[in-house]
Design a protein around this motif. Structure first.
Motif, PDB file in Angstrom:
ATOM      1  N   LEU A 134       0.809  -1.232   0.122  1.00 49.26           N
ATOM      2  CA  LEU A 134      -0.086   0.017   0.225  1.00 49.26           C
ATOM      3  C   LEU A 134       0.866   1.211  -0.031  1.00 49.26           C
ATOM      4  O   LEU A 134       1.708   1.108   0.804  1.00 49.26           O
ATOM      5  N   ARG A 135       0.657   2.139  -1.048  1.00 54.18           N
ATOM      6  CA  ARG A 135       1.430   3.382  -1.099  1.00 54.18           C
ATOM      7  C   ARG A 135       0.562   4.451  -0.854  1.00 54.18           C
ATOM      8  O   ARG A 135      -0.464   4.819  -1.706  1.00 54.18           O
ATOM      9  N   ARG A 136       1.231   5.583  -0.076  1.00 56.06           N
ATOM     10  CA  ARG A 136       0.205   6.647   0.098  1.00 56.06           C
ATOM     11  C   ARG A 136       0.218   7.472  -1.328  1.00 56.06           C
ATOM     12  O   ARG A 136       1.505   7.644  -1.809  1.00 56.06           O
ATOM     13  N   THR A 137      -0.747   8.243  -1.622  1.00 57.80           N
ATOM     14  CA  THR A 137      -0.788   9.191  -2.649  1.00 57.80           C
ATOM     15  C   THR A 137      -0.901  10.473  -2.053  1.00 57.80           C
ATOM     16  O   THR A 137      -1.155  10.659  -0.940  1.00 57.80           O
ATOM     17  N   ASP A 138      -0.948  11.658  -3.085  1.00 60.67           N
ATOM     18  CA  ASP A 138      -1.191  12.971  -2.561  1.00 60.67           C
ATOM     19  C   ASP A 138      -2.659  13.345  -2.436  1.00 60.67           C
ATOM     20  O   ASP A 138      -3.020  14.521  -2.389  1.00 60.67           O
ATOM     21  N   ARG A 139      -3.544  12.393  -2.708  1.00 60.66           N
ATOM     22  CA  ARG A 139      -4.804  12.404  -2.768  1.00 60.66           C
ATOM     23  C   ARG A 139      -5.565  12.333  -1.484  1.00 60.66           C
ATOM     24  O   ARG A 139      -5.003  11.514  -0.633  1.00 60.66           O
ATOM     25  N   ARG A 140      -6.586  12.956  -1.359  1.00 63.18           N
ATOM     26  CA  ARG A 140      -7.410  12.624  -0.065  1.00 63.18           C
ATOM     27  C   ARG A 140      -8.874  12.359  -0.436  1.00 63.18           C
ATOM     28  O   ARG A 140      -9.260  12.589  -1.456  1.00 63.18           O
ATOM     29  N   VAL A 141      -9.758  11.601   0.559  1.00 66.50           N
ATOM     30  CA  VAL A 141     -10.959  11.415   0.019  1.00 66.50           C
ATOM     31  C   VAL A 141     -11.893  11.831   1.466  1.00 66.50           C
ATOM     32  O   VAL A 141     -11.609  11.510   2.509  1.00 66.50           O
ATOM     33  N   ALA A 142     -12.997  12.094   0.907  1.00 65.71           N
ATOM     34  CA  ALA A 142     -13.980  12.111   2.028  1.00 65.71           C
ATOM     35  C   ALA A 142     -15.391  11.297   1.483  1.00 65.71           C
ATOM     36  O   ALA A 142     -15.741  11.374   0.416  1.00 65.71           O
ATOM     37  N   LEU A 143     -15.544  10.494   2.482  1.00 68.31           N
ATOM     38  CA  LEU A 143     -16.632   9.422   2.243  1.00 68.31           C
ATOM     39  C   LEU A 143     -18.149   9.944   2.875  1.00 68.31           C
ATOM     40  O   LEU A 143     -18.224  10.467   3.890  1.00 68.31           O
ATOM     41  N   ASP A 144     -19.149   9.732   2.061  1.00 64.04           N
ATOM     42  CA  ASP A 144     -20.496   9.655   2.250  1.00 64.04           C
ATOM     43  C   ASP A 144     -20.968   8.218   2.695  1.00 64.04           C
ATOM     44  O   ASP A 144     -21.077   7.455   1.446  1.00 64.04           O
ATOM     45  N   ASP A 145     -21.458   7.924   3.509  1.00 59.51           N
ATOM     46  CA  ASP A 145     -21.912   6.671   3.993  1.00 59.51           C
ATOM     47  C   ASP A 145     -23.211   6.297   3.185  1.00 59.51           C
ATOM     48  O   ASP A 145     -24.219   7.008   3.597  1.00 59.51           O
ATOM     49  N   LEU A 146     -23.351   5.440   2.260  1.00 60.34           N
ATOM     50  CA  LEU A 146     -24.471   4.990   1.661  1.00 60.34           C
ATOM     51  C   LEU A 146     -25.328   3.845   2.279  1.00 60.34           C
ATOM     52  O   LEU A 146     -26.404   3.618   1.876  1.00 60.34           O
ATOM     53  N   GLY A 147     -24.962   3.470   3.441  1.00 61.96           N
ATOM     54  CA  GLY A 147     -25.775   2.504   4.329  1.00 61.96           C
ATOM     55  C   GLY A 147     -25.083   1.084   4.094  1.00 61.96           C
ATOM     56  O   GLY A 147     -24.439   0.998   3.111  1.00 61.96           O
ATOM     57  N   ALA A 148     -25.754   0.156   4.918  1.00 59.69           N
ATOM     58  CA  ALA A 148     -24.959  -1.148   5.042  1.00 59.69           C
ATOM     59  C   ALA A 148     -26.286  -1.962   4.652  1.00 59.69           C
ATOM     60  O   ALA A 148     -27.343  -1.790   4.689  1.00 59.69           O
ATOM     61  N   GLN A 149     -26.049  -3.372   3.998  1.00 62.12           N
ATOM     62  CA  GLN A 149     -26.966  -4.223   3.716  1.00 62.12           C
ATOM     63  C   GLN A 149     -26.188  -5.586   4.158  1.00 62.12           C
ATOM     64  O   GLN A 149     -25.084  -5.902   3.716  1.00 62.12           O
ATOM     65  N   ASP A 150     -27.045  -6.494   4.556  1.00 63.55           N
ATOM     66  CA  ASP A 150     -26.739  -7.583   4.943  1.00 63.55           C
ATOM     67  C   ASP A 150     -27.154  -8.695   3.834  1.00 63.55           C
ATOM     68  O   ASP A 150     -28.199  -8.716   3.254  1.00 63.55           O
ATOM     69  N   TRP A 151     -26.268  -9.521   3.336  1.00 64.88           N
ATOM     70  CA  TRP A 151     -26.545 -10.450   2.508  1.00 64.88           C
ATOM     71  C   TRP A 151     -26.222 -12.028   2.885  1.00 64.88           C
ATOM     72  O   TRP A 151     -25.198 -12.351   3.469  1.00 64.88           O
ATOM     73  N   ARG A 152     -27.218 -12.690   2.786  1.00 64.09           N
ATOM     74  CA  ARG A 152     -27.224 -14.228   3.136  1.00 64.09           C
ATOM     75  C   ARG A 152     -27.237 -15.004   2.089  1.00 64.09           C
ATOM     76  O   ARG A 152     -27.202 -14.738   0.826  1.00 64.09           O
ATOM     77  N   ALA A 153     -27.099 -16.384   2.434  1.00 61.83           N
ATOM     78  CA  ALA A 153     -26.690 -17.373   1.388  1.00 61.83           C
ATOM     79  C   ALA A 153     -27.917 -17.560   0.486  1.00 61.83           C
ATOM     80  O   ALA A 153     -29.190 -17.287   0.753  1.00 61.83           O
ATOM     81  N   GLY A 154     -27.865 -17.481  -0.831  1.00 64.50           N
ATOM     82  CA  GLY A 154     -28.554 -17.319  -1.957  1.00 64.50           C
ATOM     83  C   GLY A 154     -28.935 -15.981  -2.478  1.00 64.50           C
ATOM     84  O   GLY A 154     -29.713 -15.828  -3.473  1.00 64.50           O
ATOM     85  N   THR A 155     -28.355 -15.005  -1.910  1.00 64.12           N
ATOM     86  CA  THR A 155     -28.224 -13.850  -2.364  1.00 64.12           C
ATOM     87  C   THR A 155     -27.174 -13.395  -3.412  1.00 64.12           C
ATOM     88  O   THR A 155     -26.224 -14.030  -3.210  1.00 64.12           O
TER      89      THR A 155
END
Length: 228
Positions: A134-155
């Protein structure tokens, strides 16, 4: 993640591709079992991934798309330190849950936002078959959480290459997924890092004997739904 993959001329691969396209998890579980048995330990090379699960690269179809197993065994992980789980791929990813369940959380990102950024952006490079950097770049990011979803067998779910995400499986649980990836859309995968981290971090992927990987996969499959 070295090791030869089976090609599209193999009848087991045809069944694997057909089951994935049809989103038939029962047929996919059977196809995976057939391929692991067919390999006989000669060509497949399971390795631990920096994000904690192990990978078995299985096959490539006529369109060049690659199919792999991702397995999180119960009570066993091999996660990079520090454990930076939020990342985005260099290709679109499709995943079918064969056994167990996971939680996938997705994020949208805005780059070059100065002091409001959530953290520095790192790129992932492969030095060889078992070493990733992993190499650091000179770029930065801001994240917007779009939410989580649970995935189970068969999905089945898809993660676009422009989406940051993290997949979480409880340490006392197991999960087995069949993954399909396509063409690259960027040179490297990208990872959200931390402010006080070094400029580069190295992860040496441990190999896993195919027999042991098969035992973990078999245990997951024994827990999979039988009524589908």
């Amino acid at each position: 993640m070295s090791g030869m993959m089976l090609n599209s001329d193999n009848p087991y691969v045809s069944r694997l591709v057909d089951s994935f396209t049809a989103r038939d998890d029962k047929a996919a579980r059977k196809a995976v079992t057939e391929i692991l048995h067919e390999s006989g330990g000669r060509s497949l090379s399971p390795r631990w991934h920096p994000l904690g699960f192990f990978v078995v690269h299985l096959a490539k179809d006529r369109e060049g798309r690659r199919y792999s197993i991702h397995c999180w065994p119960e009570h066993e992980r091999s996660t990079q330190d520090p454990a930076w789980l939020i990342h985005r791929h260099l290709w679109d990813l499709e995943s079918m849950i064969l056994a167990g369940e996971l939680r996938d959380r997705q994020y949208s990102a805005a780059e070059d936002v100065g002091s409001e950024a959530d953290g520095p952006l790192y790129i992932a490079e492969s030095a060889d078959a078992r070493l990733s950097i992993l190499r650091r770049t000179d770029r930065r990011v801001a994240l917007d959480d779009l939410g989580a979803q649970d995935w189970r067998a068969g999905t089945w779910y898809r993660i676009a290459a422009n989406r940051f995400h993290e997949s979480i499986v409880d340490h006392d649980a197991s999960c087995l997924t069949l993954v399909r990836i396509g063409e690259r859309v960027r040179p490297n995968s990208e990872v959200l890092g931390q402010e006080d981290a070094p400029a580069s971090l190295t992860y040496a992927a441990r190999s896993l004997p195919l027999r042991q990987a098969g035992e973990h996969i078999g245990e997951c499959l024994r827990r999979a739904p039988t009524g589908r």
